[in-house]
Enzyme design. Structure first.
Site, PDB file in Angstrom:
ATOM      1  N   LYS A   1       3.955   6.719  -5.001  1.00  9.86           N
ATOM      2  CA  LYS A   1       4.107   5.510  -6.046  1.00  9.86           C
ATOM      3  C   LYS A   1       3.116   5.872  -7.063  1.00  9.86           C
ATOM      4  CE  LYS A   1       5.240   0.870  -7.171  1.00  9.86           C
ATOM      5  NZ  LYS A   1       6.169  -0.319  -6.616  1.00  9.86           N
TER       6      LYS A   1
ATOM      7  N   GLU B   1       0.477   4.259  -3.065  1.00  2.83           N
ATOM      8  CA  GLU B   1       0.415   3.908  -4.352  1.00  2.83           C
ATOM      9  C   GLU B   1      -0.734   4.048  -4.613  1.00  2.83           C
ATOM     10  OE1 GLU B   1       2.058   0.148  -5.444  1.00  2.83           O
ATOM     11  OE2 GLU B   1       1.800   0.226  -7.512  1.00  2.83           O
TER      12      GLU B   1
HETATM   13  P1  13P Z   1       5.031  -2.738 -11.431  1.00  3.56           P
HETATM   14  O1  13P Z   1       6.488  -1.932 -11.736  1.00  3.56           O
HETATM   15  O2  13P Z   1       5.214  -4.288 -12.294  1.00  3.56           O
HETATM   16  O3  13P Z   1       3.829  -1.932 -12.148  1.00  3.56           O
HETATM   17  O4  13P Z   1       5.170  -3.129 -10.027  1.00  3.56           O
HETATM   18  C1  13P Z   1       5.225  -2.192  -9.178  1.00  3.56           C
HETATM   19  C2  13P Z   1       4.163  -2.345  -7.994  1.00  3.56           C
HETATM   20  O5  13P Z   1       4.662  -2.618  -6.955  1.00  3.56           O
HETATM   21  C3  13P Z   1       2.900  -2.548  -8.083  1.00  3.56           C
HETATM   22  O6  13P Z   1       2.315  -2.195  -6.803  1.00  3.56           O
END
Ligand code: 13P
Length: 341
Positions: free
Chosen positions: A219, A177
């Site tokens: 992500k 991510e």
């Molecule tokens: P949000 O969808 O609230 O951005 O959170 C997702 C997430 O795991 C952020 O690290």
């Protein structure tokens, strides 16, 4: 290539299913609870998460996996059943956030580096034994005057790739991510440019660290203007720009891309995903890995009261169903309106 990793990664992004990000750290969940006037005690955190995981329709039909915080992975429901077992019984996969958060990066004012690599191999082993089959690590890239810098992007990409390698060696699928934040007043073009750069650097590092792309899930953020930008973008623009940047940077070997919501409204997050899937002709699955966009509604409905549990579960199920439709490219404003009916 490890077949177990591939199978899990594919399940995480299977048709019409996405991921529930319920991995708020103790300080983040406190912020969410403060907003609904609930004290952040261990019991309240347990009760809240238990109600999510006991939302039968949502968990069985729309949620392929749940990202947990360390505390939740070890917690038991009120009747003594481990919360992890509730998730597994619904046919969903437990996952675990393993980063230790984004910290100010030395000599890079205004930028952060995500910590948590030390001792990670040992922790992954323990998490696997607790039932976790995938993990998450979030790198944070802010856009501002003179940032992000190549030095900070490189350091964060390197840490993401080292984390992903450690996960795969532990038979755990890494969610990679790299989040480009939507804070600030920059336009959609600047978000595009930074997201492209970050993803290129990240995939370069994943290659250097020998990460098997077939056994991971990306992500990313969507390509959106900053929240304070004067010109906001249409749903069609966000969808086109996001798909364009992903096609330019993400190899087709990656089985799926599960977006973060990043502070978009619930409905924007759903509409954007739906519009992207409707564009079609994509080499990977697209789905959701939302935290706020799946939980804002149930948190508000619950507000810490036992008598509101059913209403909170209904609110969660509705958002999960809307996002499931979006992941199939079958969402519409009419479907959204059915909630009240
Ligand atoms: P949000 O969808 O609230 O951005 O959170 C997702 C997430 O795991 C952020 O690290």
């Amino acid at each position: 290539m490890n077949a177990e990793l591939e199978t899990i990664a594919q399940k995480m992004v299977s048709d019409g299913k996405g991921i529930l990000a319920a991995d708020e750290s103790t300080s983040t969940i406190k912020k969410r609870f403060d907003a609904i006037g609930v004290e952040s005690t261990e019991e309240n955190r347990r009760d809240y998460r238990e109600l999510l995981f006991r939302s039968d329709e949502a968990m069985k039909e729309y949620i392929s996996g749940v990202i947990l915080f360390d505390e939740t992975l070890r917690q038991k429901a009120k009747d003594g059943t481990p919360l992890v077992s509730l998730i597994q019984q619904a046919g969903s996969i437990p996952g675990i956030k393993v980063d230790a958060g984004a910290k100010p990066m030395a000599l890079f004012p205004g930028e952060t580096i995500t910590e948590g690599l030390d001792g990670l191999a040992g922790r992954l082993k323990e998490y696997y034994d607790f039932g976790a089959r995938f993990a998450k690590w979030r790198a944070v890239i802010d856009i501002g005057a003179g940032i992000p810098t190549p030095g900070a992007v490189a350091a964060n990409a390197h840490a993401l790739a080292r984390y992903a390698a450690l996960c795969q060696e532990a038979n755990i699928v890494p969610i990679v991510e790299p989040e480009v934040l939507m804070d600030g007043d920059h336009g959609i073009e600047r978000c595009y440019e930074v997201t492209e750069y970050v993803l290129r650097v990240v995939f370069g590092e994943l290659y250097q660290q020998r990460v098997a792309l077939e056994g991971m899930v990306l992500k990313p953020n969507m390509v959106v203007p900053g929240k304070k930008a004067r010109t906001q973008a249409s749903v069609a623009q966000v969808a086109e720009q996001t798909v364009r940047v992903l096609k330019a940077t993400v190899p087709a070997a990656v089985p799926g891309i599960a977006f973060l919501s990043g502070g978009q409204s619930d409905e924007d997050a759903t509409a954007h995903l739906d519009a992207m899937v409707k564009l079609g002709n994509l080499p990977w699955k697209l789905t959701y890995s939302y935290g706020r966009a799946l939980q804002a509604a149930p948190q508000k409905a619950w507000s810490g009261k036992a008598e509101n549990v059913a209403a909170a579960q209904a609110a969660f199920t509705h958002r999960a169903r809307m996002n499931s439709l979006a992941a199939l490219g079958r969402w519409s404003a009419e479907q959204e309106a059915k909630k009240a009916a």
